[in-house]
Design an enzyme around this catalytic site. Structure first.
Site, PDB file in Angstrom:
ATOM      1  N   GLU A  44      16.422  -4.915   4.951  1.00 64.62           N
ATOM      2  CA  GLU A  44      16.387  -4.600   3.597  1.00 64.62           C
ATOM      3  C   GLU A  44      17.706  -4.299   2.917  1.00 64.62           C
ATOM      4  OE1 GLU A  44      15.537  -0.732   2.126  1.00 64.62           O
ATOM      5  OE2 GLU A  44      14.809   0.025   3.965  1.00 64.62           O
ATOM      6  N   VAL A  57      11.331  -1.406   1.046  1.00 60.09           N
ATOM      7  CA  VAL A  57      10.642  -2.098   2.297  1.00 60.09           C
ATOM      8  C   VAL A  57       9.560  -3.009   1.636  1.00 60.09           C
ATOM      9  CG1 VAL A  57       8.820  -1.552   3.770  1.00 60.09           C
ATOM     10  CG2 VAL A  57      10.989  -0.276   3.520  1.00 60.09           C
ATOM     11  N   ASP A 102       2.840  10.765  -6.450  1.00 60.79           N
ATOM     12  CA  ASP A 102       4.137   9.835  -6.130  1.00 60.79           C
ATOM     13  C   ASP A 102       3.737   9.099  -4.585  1.00 60.79           C
ATOM     14  OD1 ASP A 102       6.368   8.566  -5.399  1.00 60.79           O
ATOM     15  OD2 ASP A 102       7.653  10.447  -6.012  1.00 60.79           O
ATOM     16  N   SER A 130       4.591   5.728  -2.356  1.00 62.43           N
ATOM     17  CA  SER A 130       5.329   4.553  -2.640  1.00 62.43           C
ATOM     18  C   SER A 130       4.709   3.629  -2.401  1.00 62.43           C
ATOM     19  CB  SER A 130       6.382   4.528  -1.156  1.00 62.43           C
ATOM     20  OG  SER A 130       7.185   3.320  -1.216  1.00 62.43           O
ATOM     21  N   ALA A 131       5.229   2.126  -3.265  1.00 66.01           N
ATOM     22  CA  ALA A 131       4.630   0.929  -3.359  1.00 66.01           C
ATOM     23  C   ALA A 131       4.656   0.510  -1.813  1.00 66.01           C
ATOM     24  CB  ALA A 131       5.380   0.118  -4.127  1.00 66.01           C
ATOM     25  N   ASP A 132       5.526   0.782  -1.032  1.00 66.87           N
ATOM     26  CA  ASP A 132       5.507   0.318   0.286  1.00 66.87           C
ATOM     27  C   ASP A 132       4.268   0.330   1.065  1.00 66.87           C
ATOM     28  OD1 ASP A 132       8.391   0.131  -0.108  1.00 66.87           O
ATOM     29  OD2 ASP A 132       8.795   1.777   1.343  1.00 66.87           O
ATOM     30  N   LYS A 151      10.329   9.947   7.081  1.00 63.89           N
ATOM     31  CA  LYS A 151      11.126  11.170   6.957  1.00 63.89           C
ATOM     32  C   LYS A 151      10.064  12.233   6.419  1.00 63.89           C
ATOM     33  CE  LYS A 151      15.864  10.252   5.819  1.00 63.89           C
ATOM     34  NZ  LYS A 151      15.798   8.772   5.372  1.00 63.89           N
TER      35      LYS A 151
HETATM   36  N1  PSU Z   1      13.442   6.099   3.487  1.00 63.12           N
HETATM   37  C1  PSU Z   1      14.400   6.275   4.295  1.00 63.12           C
HETATM   38  N2  PSU Z   1      15.500   5.484   3.715  1.00 63.12           N
HETATM   39  C2  PSU Z   1      15.521   4.679   2.764  1.00 63.12           C
HETATM   40  C3  PSU Z   1      14.164   4.696   1.931  1.00 63.12           C
HETATM   41  C4  PSU Z   1      13.228   5.243   2.377  1.00 63.12           C
HETATM   42  O1  PSU Z   1      14.503   7.043   5.172  1.00 63.12           O
HETATM   43  O2  PSU Z   1      16.545   3.792   2.553  1.00 63.12           O
HETATM   44  C5  PSU Z   1      14.301   3.388   0.877  1.00 63.12           C
HETATM   45  C6  PSU Z   1      13.659   2.267   1.532  1.00 63.12           C
HETATM   46  O3  PSU Z   1      14.050   1.038   0.799  1.00 63.12           O
HETATM   47  C7  PSU Z   1      12.005   2.415   0.933  1.00 63.12           C
HETATM   48  C8  PSU Z   1      12.421   3.015  -0.344  1.00 63.12           C
HETATM   49  O4  PSU Z   1      11.206   1.315   0.738  1.00 63.12           O
HETATM   50  O5  PSU Z   1      13.503   4.096   0.040  1.00 63.12           O
HETATM   51  C9  PSU Z   1      11.152   3.729  -0.765  1.00 63.12           C
HETATM   52  O6  PSU Z   1      11.528   4.254  -2.106  1.00 63.12           O
HETATM   53  P1  PSU Z   1       9.974   4.785  -2.895  1.00 63.12           P
HETATM   54  O7  PSU Z   1       9.692   6.201  -2.194  1.00 63.12           O
HETATM   55  O8  PSU Z   1      10.813   5.070  -4.410  1.00 63.12           O
HETATM   56  O9  PSU Z   1       9.051   3.779  -3.056  1.00 63.12           O
HETATM   57 MN    MN Z   2       7.775   6.977  -5.741  1.00 68.54          MN
END
Ligand code: PSU
Ligand code: MN
Length: 305
Positions: free
Chosen positions: A27, A108, A140, A142-144, A161
């Site tokens: 990524e 991701v 909140d 994540s869309a992941d 994390k």
């Molecule tokens: N967690 C990490 N390092 C990162 C990310 C998450 O420890 O770099 C990044 C990844 O690209 C992940 C994104 O897909 O943050 C998730 O963001 P959000 O929570 O806004 O979906």
């Molecule tokens: Mn988010």
């Protein structure tokens, strides 16, 4: 509509996919919004070498001037790492980026989308997004996680994390039907630390063992991905209680500043690096290399099944 008008795959990657050879997606949000300059530049090149050393072809993804790119040249990589006017692109942002010709880093979720469009099944990252602490009021998530439910790519990560609620993240994955494997561990890893205290669905003995799960899932026509938690090497692991306190401090500071939405994760990541005076960055780099190593072996084993 022709996908070729949107999607640009490096010839080496396209040829490897066609021949059924191992390819590992990487990524770019980890570069643009997850690590500081210039450490990210060295990382971006080195992680690709790690994939090659493992016998697979690396495929870093990004949106460059509205084009979906699978495989980046040196100029693209530098652009991602300098991160000037580089947006963070998740699934919802993708059509806007393409229609307006903008440049962005793939999370991701989006890396899975691009990998899948290119026929790549294995992807190495650092940590995934998940259910944030306090999501029961902020919503909140994540869309992941939705992407793992729908898109057929196996994601090798060092767990999640503790900016996330790991228990709720695993509950969500269960609801969405995503198998969670541990690479040689019964315990889902917590990114900086080897253990989170939450179990995995299956402790794979090695990459071949994990590859068999991928094959079975996709042979059965079960939609979506597989999450593989690969613990940070012992010598780089950080203390659980110390990191928990650091992360709580970062979350409090985000709350005080009113940071929300897609800006929250990058904000927390940057503050964790600050609060640990860079120690967390060293760990982050090493766990990501370790994931690239495992993902290449997984891609090699999967290609032989
Ligand atoms: N967690 C990490 N390092 C990162 C990310 C998450 O420890 O770099 C990044 C990844 O690209 C992940 C994104 O897909 O943050 C998730 O963001 P959000 O929570 O806004 O979906
Ligand atoms: Mn988010």
């Amino acid at each position: 509509m022709n996908l070729k008008d949107y999607l640009f795959i490096q010839p080496e990657i396209e040829a490897a996919v066609k021949a059924g050879k191992p390819v590992v997606a990487l990524e770019s949000t980890i570069l643009s919004h997850g690590m500081p300059w210039p450490e990210n530049l060295e990382f971006a090149h080195k992680v690709q070498q790690v994939v090659r050393a493992g016998g697979a072809v690396p495929a870093t993804t990004a949106i460059i001037d509205g084009k979906l790119k699978v495989g980046l040249d040196d100029a693209d990589i530098e652009r991602m790492c300098r991160a000037e006017n580089v947006e963070k692109v998740s699934r919802r942002d993708l059509p806007i980026m393409v229609a307006t010709g903008r440049t962005g880093a793939t999370t991701v979720a989006t890396t899975m989308i691009l990998a899948s469009l290119a026929g790549i099944r294995i992807f190495a990252t650092g940590g995934i997004g998940g259910v944030h602490r306090g999501a029961e009021t902020t919503m909140d998530i994540s869309a992941d996680l939705q992407e793992l439910a729908h898109t057929p790519v196996a994601v090798v990560c060092a767990g999640a994390k503790m900016i996330l609620d790991i228990g709720l993240t695993l509950e969500y994955l269960e609801t969405m039907g995503v198998p969670v494997l541990g690479m040689g561990t019964e315990d889902f890893p917590a990114f900086y630390c080897r253990k989170s205290g939450f179990g995995v669905d299956y402790a794979a003995k090695d990459e071949l063992d994990a590859a068999k799960v991928l094959k079975a899932k996709w042979d059965l026509g079960l939609r979506g991905g597989v999450l593989i938690g690969n613990p940070v090497p012992e010598e780089y692991a950080l203390d659980f209680d110390e990191m928990n306190a650091v992360i709580q401090r970062a979350i409090d500071s985000a709350k005080a500043e009113g940071v929300k939405g897609k800006h929250l994760t990058p904000y927390l990541l940057a503050h964790i690096v600050d609060f640990t005076e860079g120690r967390s960055l060293a760990t982050n780099l090493q766990l990501a290399y370790n994931n690239a190593r495992v993902a290449s072996r997984l891609a090699v084993e999967y290609s032989k099944l």
